[in-house]
Enzyme design. Structure first.
Site, PDB file in Angstrom:
ATOM      1  N   GLU A 170      -4.062   1.894  -7.090  1.00 33.72           N
ATOM      2  CA  GLU A 170      -4.472   3.015  -6.628  1.00 33.72           C
ATOM      3  C   GLU A 170      -3.602   4.343  -6.733  1.00 33.72           C
ATOM      4  O   GLU A 170      -2.580   4.509  -6.000  1.00 33.72           O
ATOM      5  CB  GLU A 170      -4.414   2.758  -4.934  1.00 33.72           C
ATOM      6  CG  GLU A 170      -5.325   1.603  -4.457  1.00 33.72           C
ATOM      7  CD  GLU A 170      -5.682   1.663  -2.921  1.00 33.72           C
ATOM      8  OE1 GLU A 170      -6.769   1.577  -2.703  1.00 33.72           O
ATOM      9  OE2 GLU A 170      -4.604   1.872  -2.083  1.00 33.72           O
ATOM     10  N   HIS A 213       1.040  -1.334   0.073  1.00 36.15           N
ATOM     11  CA  HIS A 213       0.039   0.038  -0.066  1.00 36.15           C
ATOM     12  C   HIS A 213       0.949   1.305  -0.214  1.00 36.15           C
ATOM     13  O   HIS A 213       1.808   1.230   0.754  1.00 36.15           O
ATOM     14  CB  HIS A 213      -0.837   0.020   1.263  1.00 36.15           C
ATOM     15  CG  HIS A 213      -1.983   0.935   0.931  1.00 36.15           C
ATOM     16  ND1 HIS A 213      -1.626   2.460   1.422  1.00 36.15           N
ATOM     17  CD2 HIS A 213      -3.261   0.961   0.783  1.00 36.15           C
ATOM     18  CE1 HIS A 213      -2.880   3.090   1.160  1.00 36.15           C
ATOM     19  NE2 HIS A 213      -3.868   2.030   0.673  1.00 36.15           N
TER      20      HIS A 213
HETATM   21  P1  13P Z   1      -9.972   6.139   0.215  1.00 35.93           P
HETATM   22  O1  13P Z   1     -11.106   5.292  -0.218  1.00 35.93           O
HETATM   23  O2  13P Z   1     -10.087   6.632   1.665  1.00 35.93           O
HETATM   24  O3  13P Z   1      -9.552   7.020  -0.772  1.00 35.93           O
HETATM   25  O4  13P Z   1      -8.772   5.043   0.347  1.00 35.93           O
HETATM   26  C1  13P Z   1      -8.269   4.095  -0.445  1.00 35.93           C
HETATM   27  C2  13P Z   1      -7.060   3.228  -0.102  1.00 35.93           C
HETATM   28  O5  13P Z   1      -6.096   3.628   0.472  1.00 35.93           O
HETATM   29  C3  13P Z   1      -7.612   1.873   0.010  1.00 35.93           C
HETATM   30  O6  13P Z   1      -6.616   1.007   0.448  1.00 35.93           O
END
Ligand code: 13P
Length: 259
Positions: A170, A99
């Site tokens: 992401e 992450h």
């Molecule tokens: P948000 O949905 O709060 O933007 O976070 C995304 C995230 O980092 C999930 O791993």
């Protein structure tokens, strides 16, 4: 095809009582959803309680728990770390690895992430491998950045282990915002094609088609439908909205009803 919706609770909520409350609200909905696999990834300390409650349910396959990280060694003198077997024994079948918050605040490099992915896959844990750029440039260098993250993260891993791999795209700039600031469906669609092409180079045609690609970054009930319909991904990794059962349940129902 079933959708995969993963909740990343990050370092929230502050008490087990609250965690159980949120979890139970979500569980009420997941038991009715046939076309969605839901995974809740709480902080480690809540895994025993939540994992236990899931494994006692007959609908356990539609609701599962996962860890937010693991260490790459099986056991030993690694103060503060948690092994794959430890989380598996608590009922976790999934783990989030790489992450962007761990890369940023805990100094995780592609090399460390690669070791973690290797260990998790070898031990039959499903891996949600996060990749994403800090920002986009018109020259398109961010595409090389993503390619490099994927290639280094998956380096030297046996092809036969890839059946348990999920890629979570992401974009860092889209995390923790309002739904309207999320990436748009068209960009996500293009990125999912691009990621699949990168995977093709690593695992070959057949396998690259079967790997799930999910999107994360400000997914909310308001944008979930269009992102899922037009974004070309097989699910979501949801942050803040997953801690509000009303909102997360709406996202789950949207995923269930998508054609
Ligand atoms: P948000 O949905 O709060 O933007 O976070 C995304 C995230 O980092 C999930 O791993």
């Amino acid at each position: 095809m079933k959708k995969l919706i993963v909740a990343n609770w990050k370092m929230k909520p502050s008490s087990l009582k609250e965690a159980k409350k949120i979890f139970n609200e979500i569980k009420k909905v997941t038991s009715k959803l046939k076309k969605v696999d839901t995974v809740i990834c709480p902080p480690f300390v809540y895994l025993p309680a939540l994992g236990d409650s899931v494994s006692k349910q007959t609908w356990r396959l539609s609701l599962q728990v996962g860890a937010q990280d693991i260490f790459y060694e099986d056991k030993g003198a690694f103060t503060g770390e948690i092994s794959v077997m430890m989380v598996k024994n608590l009922g976790a079948n999934y783990v989030i690895i790489g992450h962007s918050e761990r890369r940023k605040y805990l100094g995780e490099t592609n090399e460390i992430i690669n070791k973690k992915i290797k260990t998790a896959l070898k031990n039959n844990l499903k891996v949600i491998f996060c990749v994403g750029e800090q920002e986009r440039d018109i020259e398109g260098n961010y595409l090389y950045f993503i390619k490099n993250e994927i290639e280094e993260g998956l380096k030297g891993i046996s092809r036969k282990l890839f059946k348990n791999l999920i890629i979570a795209y992401e974009p860092i700039w889209a995390i923790g915002k309002k739904g309207e600031d999320a990436d748009n469906s068209e960009d996500i669609f293009q990125m999912s094609i691009y990621i699949r092409r990168v995977l093709l180079g690593i695992v070959g045609k057949e396998l690259s088609r079967t790997i799930f690609i999910i999107y994360g970054g400000s997914v909310e009930p308001e944008n979930a439908e269009s992102l899922l319909k037009e974004g070309g991904t097989q699910g979501f990794l949801v942050g803040h909205a997953s801690l509000v059962p009303k909102n997360f349940n709406k996202i789950l129902k949207i995923a269930q009803n998508i054609k």
